[in-house]
Design an enzyme around this catalytic site. Structure first.
Site, PDB file in Angstrom:
ATOM      1  N   MET A  97       7.989   4.505   6.103  1.00  0.00           N
ATOM      2  CA  MET A  97       8.102   3.201   5.528  1.00  0.00           C
ATOM      3  C   MET A  97       9.440   3.195   4.873  1.00  0.00           C
ATOM      4  SD  MET A  97       5.594   1.762   6.782  1.00  0.00           S
ATOM      5  CE  MET A  97       6.186  -0.126   6.151  1.00  0.00           C
ATOM      6  N   GLU A  98       9.765   4.277   4.206  1.00  0.00           N
ATOM      7  CA  GLU A  98      11.133   4.355   3.529  1.00  0.00           C
ATOM      8  C   GLU A  98      12.138   4.335   4.505  1.00  0.00           C
ATOM      9  OE1 GLU A  98       8.236   4.892   0.811  1.00  0.00           O
ATOM     10  OE2 GLU A  98       8.472   5.722   2.597  1.00  0.00           O
ATOM     11  N   ASP A 108      23.719 -10.906   6.003  1.00  0.00           N
ATOM     12  CA  ASP A 108      24.322 -11.495   5.019  1.00  0.00           C
ATOM     13  C   ASP A 108      25.683 -11.584   4.839  1.00  0.00           C
ATOM     14  OD1 ASP A 108      23.857 -13.206   2.414  1.00  0.00           O
ATOM     15  OD2 ASP A 108      24.549 -11.346   1.456  1.00  0.00           O
ATOM     16  N   MET A 137       0.747  -1.084  -0.139  1.00  0.00           N
ATOM     17  CA  MET A 137       0.005   0.080  -0.097  1.00  0.00           C
ATOM     18  C   MET A 137       0.986   1.090  -0.011  1.00  0.00           C
ATOM     19  SD  MET A 137      -2.919  -1.263  -0.377  1.00  0.00           S
ATOM     20  CE  MET A 137      -3.748  -2.772   0.005  1.00  0.00           C
ATOM     21  N   CYS A 138       2.269   1.174  -0.293  1.00  0.00           N
ATOM     22  CA  CYS A 138       2.966   2.318  -0.260  1.00  0.00           C
ATOM     23  C   CYS A 138       3.058   3.058  -1.463  1.00  0.00           C
ATOM     24  CB  CYS A 138       4.364   2.001   0.158  1.00  0.00           C
ATOM     25  SG  CYS A 138       4.775   1.668   1.959  1.00  0.00           S
ATOM     26  N   HIS A 139       2.982   4.226  -1.714  1.00  0.00           N
ATOM     27  CA  HIS A 139       3.095   5.021  -2.916  1.00  0.00           C
ATOM     28  C   HIS A 139       4.466   5.157  -3.258  1.00  0.00           C
ATOM     29  CE1 HIS A 139      -0.644   6.560  -0.843  1.00  0.00           C
ATOM     30  NE2 HIS A 139      -0.982   6.878  -2.099  1.00  0.00           N
TER      31      HIS A 139
END
Length: 165
Positions: free
Chosen positions: A117-118, A132, A79-81
């Protein structure tokens, strides 16, 4: 507005998932900061500090990975733009006492929606990249404490998470 009533914004009246329409919002400067950590054995941390991992410079690769991931958040979180980020920063603090690397991410833009969110994506991907790059030496590393530290801009204004790193 849904935010003012503490309602979810990514669901419609029937409870179905939706992408929020931000078209009516004004463009404002928005900045979000996030943090997280990866805990590891002291021997592993020393290898990172001394740039002695066989895969290369762990923190340099993790920084680039975090920046790249922030720019792709919309492709990973449904749902992120898609956003035109103007800045993404990823920084690290080595905490010898607690044998961990603290990770800090910041995302910024001038636009219609926030960049929390970013910033979170930058921190998360940087942590995963460290894992990793170090897993050949240690499998017991722990990633955690990923959270938003602060945000600025938008209708709801600025706030700071007092519980953050």
């Amino acid at each position: 507005m849904a935010d003012e009533k503490n309602e979810l914004t990514h669901t419609d009246e029937a409870g179905k998932a939706k992408m929020v329409d931000v078209g009516h919002k004004d463009d404002t400067r928005r900045v979000a900061r996030a943090s997280g950590e990866i805990r590891m054995k002291r021997e592993t941390l020393e290898l990172v500090k001394n740039n002695a991992m066989k895969k290369g410079d762990v923190l340099a690769v993790a920084r680039v990975a975090g920046i790249m991931a922030a720019k792709q958040t919309h492709a990973l979180i449904p749902m992120c733009h898609p956003l035109l980020l103007t800045s993404v920063k990823v920084d690290f603090h080595i905490n010898d006492e607690e044998s961990k690397i603290e990770i800090y991410g910041e995302a910024a833009l001038t636009g219609k929606t926030g960049v929390e969110m970013e910033a979170l994506q930058a921190v998360s991907t940087a942590a995963l990249t460290i894992f990793d790059m170090c897993k050949a030496v240690e499998h017991t590393m722990e990633i955690g404490a990923i959270r938003v530290i602060s945000k600025e801009g938008g209708k709801s204004g600025s706030w700071r998470n007092e519980n953050a790193l």
